[in-house]
Structure formats: structure tokens, C-alpha cells
Design a protein around this motif. Structure first.
Motif, short mmCIF file in Angstrom:
data_model
loop_
_atom_site.label_atom_id
_atom_site.label_comp_id
_atom_site.label_asym_id
_atom_site.label_seq_id
_atom_site.Cartn_x
_atom_site.Cartn_y
_atom_site.Cartn_z
N ILE A 188 0.83 -1.21 0.00
CA ILE A 188 0.00 0.00 0.00
C ILE A 188 0.86 1.26 0.00
O ILE A 188 0.51 2.28 -0.60
N SER A 189 2.01 1.19 0.65
CA SER A 189 2.86 2.37 0.80
C SER A 189 3.61 2.73 -0.48
O SER A 189 4.11 3.85 -0.61
N ALA A 190 3.71 1.79 -1.40
CA ALA A 190 4.48 2.05 -2.62
C ALA A 190 3.85 3.19 -3.43
O ALA A 190 2.63 3.33 -3.48
N ALA A 191 4.69 3.99 -4.04
CA ALA A 191 4.21 5.07 -4.91
C ALA A 191 3.81 4.49 -6.27
O ALA A 191 4.35 3.47 -6.70
N PRO A 192 2.83 5.11 -6.94
CA PRO A 192 2.04 6.27 -6.50
C PRO A 192 0.93 5.85 -5.54
O PRO A 192 0.60 4.66 -5.45
N SER A 193 0.37 6.81 -4.85
CA SER A 193 -0.68 6.52 -3.88
C SER A 193 -1.90 5.92 -4.57
O SER A 193 -2.30 6.35 -5.66
N ALA A 204 -15.31 1.17 -13.90
CA ALA A 204 -16.17 0.24 -14.64
C ALA A 204 -15.49 -1.10 -14.85
O ALA A 204 -16.15 -2.15 -14.92
N ALA A 205 -14.16 -1.09 -14.92
CA ALA A 205 -13.42 -2.33 -15.19
C ALA A 205 -13.44 -3.29 -14.02
O ALA A 205 -13.24 -4.50 -14.21
N VAL A 206 -13.69 -2.78 -12.79
CA VAL A 206 -13.57 -3.67 -11.63
C VAL A 206 -14.74 -3.62 -10.64
O VAL A 206 -14.85 -4.47 -9.78
N SER A 254 4.39 -11.02 -4.81
CA SER A 254 3.07 -10.99 -4.19
C SER A 254 2.50 -9.59 -4.03
O SER A 254 1.29 -9.40 -3.95
N ARG A 255 3.39 -8.61 -3.98
CA ARG A 255 2.98 -7.25 -3.60
C ARG A 255 1.96 -6.67 -4.56
O ARG A 255 0.98 -6.04 -4.13
N ALA A 256 2.14 -6.86 -5.86
CA ALA A 256 1.22 -6.27 -6.84
C ALA A 256 -0.19 -6.82 -6.70
O ALA A 256 -1.17 -6.08 -6.84
N ALA A 257 -0.30 -8.11 -6.43
CA ALA A 257 -1.63 -8.72 -6.28
C ALA A 257 -2.35 -8.15 -5.08
O ALA A 257 -3.55 -7.84 -5.14
N LEU A 258 -1.63 -7.96 -3.98
CA LEU A 258 -2.28 -7.43 -2.78
C LEU A 258 -2.67 -5.97 -2.97
O LEU A 258 -3.78 -5.56 -2.61
N ARG A 259 -1.79 -5.19 -3.57
CA ARG A 259 -2.09 -3.78 -3.84
C ARG A 259 -3.31 -3.66 -4.75
O ARG A 259 -4.19 -2.81 -4.53
N GLN A 260 -3.38 -4.52 -5.77
CA GLN A 260 -4.52 -4.51 -6.68
C GLN A 260 -5.82 -4.80 -5.95
O GLN A 260 -6.85 -4.16 -6.21
N GLN A 261 -5.80 -5.73 -5.00
CA GLN A 261 -7.03 -6.08 -4.29
C GLN A 261 -7.47 -4.99 -3.34
O GLN A 261 -8.67 -4.80 -3.12
N VAL A 262 -6.53 -4.26 -2.76
CA VAL A 262 -6.92 -3.11 -1.94
C VAL A 262 -7.62 -2.06 -2.80
O VAL A 262 -8.65 -1.50 -2.41
N GLU A 263 -7.07 -1.79 -3.98
CA GLU A 263 -7.71 -0.86 -4.91
C GLU A 263 -9.12 -1.33 -5.27
O GLU A 263 -10.08 -0.56 -5.21
#
Length: 278
Positions: A188-193, A204-206, A254-263
């Protein structure tokens, strides 16, 4: 002195109380939702927050959506009054069998069923404000929970709680806590916010789907990312007898998958709050 303090923190780490998706994950999902819900829905939510004293939980305040997002974890400390809600935060759907939500939620005491239940309560404008506020708090929290893959997938280890890990140089954790907090904090902390207003096309995509389809999506991430990375490729192999090592390569994968799910959780929560509150 610095080495002493680090050693002291590491000794405390295994006994720190487990949280469901820890505060940072839940607050971020909620903040994304607030940034993307309609002004009318935000105004309705602010009016509901005035009913917080009527819930009788003064040690778990609700002054803003960040407070709302962690209220459901906060009240669990009162096991006499709120202990029955513990099973509402997750669903242990076996990743080593075909997806079967019914067997994991036969009695409705699981996170996906409680998303549907609390959405209906929040949308019912005939109910008292404090009842709808309680439903709002559960809904905000549980949409966050279902988007943490280890609240959706399991391999007979309580969603990774029984799978001991060493995270970098830090022993004493388990796979669930790594995804709940340590990995989530870095993702979550990774840029960009990721706390921002998303475009209509991005939303609409998600934003479509429901608690069941979101359950299966996060179950699949648990099956295809979380467990394979921890277990060196085979999510359904023999259970380790020693703590597994979560190294930097596992974090990167793993980080991208978790960040995507928070979004996705925040965008989908915004849609639910718009529908229920307006």
C-alpha cells in the motif's frame, strides 16, 4: 542501543495480537471508497455517524470513515458482547478443491454472507440510524476483509494462520499475518498513492460483481499467488514442519496482487455505499 531495541521488538512480534487485515489495509480500502463515492452518499454517511453514541461502544469510536473501517475489529475485544461476530470476518474455502462457497458458509456466518446482510440493513431507511450505522461499519470492514486473499482461501490451516513463517529476518509470524499486515504495509505504501479518485473507465473495469464473485477472485489469488510463493510452487503439497521463509523475491511476486485487491476493494465498496445510502 539500536540493536537492543530491534531485538526487543522482534521478541514481541510473535505475541502481538492478530488483526483482520490490520488497520492500514482497512483504512486504505475505506479511504479509496470515500474518494470515489458520490457527494450525496458521503453526506448521508456523515449523518449516520452522529448516531455512534447510541451503539454503546465508547472505546471504539466512529468519527470518520477510518474509524468506521476498524470498528468491527475493535469491538471483538469485548468477547462477551461481540464474540459471536468473529466468524463473520473470513471464510475458509479449500484451495485444493473446486471453489465451493456453500460448504464454507452454510449457516451465513462468513464474510460474504455478512456483506450481503449488512448491505441490506444499511439500505433499509426504515431502520433506526444506529442500526444502519452498525451495518455501515460491518459492511466497510467486511469488504476489506474479503479482498485480503487469505480471508477467502484456505488449505486446512485457518487461512494461513497455522502456516508459520519467517519474514526476512523476523521470525514468529504466519502466512496470514504476513498478508494481513507486513506485506500489505509495503504494497500500500508504494508510490504512486492508491488513495485517489479513479476514472469512470477504471471503476467500470472492476466495480461490478458481488460478494460471491469477489470471494472466488480472492480465493484464486490465495491459490495461485499467496500459497505457491510461500510453499515454493505447490500450494497443496505436504504441510511444512518448519517455518517457511518469505524472502524478498516472494514479496516482489506478491505485492502487486495485494495492492490490486486493496484498490478493487475500495472501488467496489464505493459502489455499494452509493447504492445503499442514496
Amino acid at each position: 542501543m539500536n540493536r537492543f531495541l530491534l531485538a526487543f521488538v522482534l521478541c514481541l512480534a510473535p505475541v502481538l495480537p492478530a488483526q483482520a487485515y490490520w488497520e492500514y489495509g482497512h483504512e486504505t480500502v475505506a479511504q479509496i471508497a470515500q474518494a470515489n463515492m458520490s457527494p450525496m452518499a458521503r453526506a448521508h454517511m456523515q449523518r449516520l455517524l452522529r448516531a455512534a453514541p447510541n451503539l454503546g461502544t465508547p472505546t471504539c469510536p466512529m468519527q470518520n470513515i477510518g474509524d468506521v473501517s476498524v470498528w468491527a475489529d475493535c469491538i471483538k475485544r469485548d468477547r462477551v458482547r461481540w464474540g459471536y461476530t468473529n466468524s463473520w470476518h473470513y471464510q475458509n474455502v479449500d484451495i485444493c478443491k473446486p471453489f465451493d462457497l456453500k460448504s464454507a458458509c452454510a449457516d451465513g456466518n462468513c464474510v460474504s454472507a455478512q456483506i450481503d446482510r449488512n448491505f441490506a440493513l444499511l439500505a433499509n431507511k426504515a431502520l433506526p440510524a444506529h442500526v444502519r450505522l452498525e451495518a455501515l461499519a460491518f459492511l466497510v470492514h467486511f469488504v476489506g476483509d474479503i479482498h485480503q486473499p487469505l480471508h477467502a482461501g484456505d488449505r486446512s490451516d485457518r487461512g494461513g494462520n497455522d502456516l508459520k513463517t519467517t519474514y526476512g529476518i523476523m521470525p514468529g509470524y504466519n502466512l496470514h499475518s504476513v498478508w494481513d499486515g507486513l506485506l500489505a504495509d509495503r504494497a500500500i505504501s508504494a508510490a504512486p498513492s492508491i488513495v485517489r479518485a479513479f476514472s469512470p473507465a477504471e471503476k467500470a473495469a472492476v466495480e461490478q460483481g458481488n460478494a460471491q464473485s469477489w470471494s472466488e477472485e480472492n480465493w484464486a489469488i490465495s491459490k495461485n499467488v499467496a500459497y505457491p510463493r510461500a510453499l515454493d510452487g505447490d500450494p497443496c503439497g505436504a504441510k511444512p514442519t518448519m517455518p517457511v521463509i518469505i524472502d524478498e523475491a516472494d514479496v516482489a511476486a506478491s505485492r502487486a496482487a495485494l495492492r490490486q485487491q486493496v484498490e478493487r476493494g475500495g472501488i467496489r465498496l464505493a459502489r455499494l455505499l452509493d447504492e445503499a445510502l442514496t
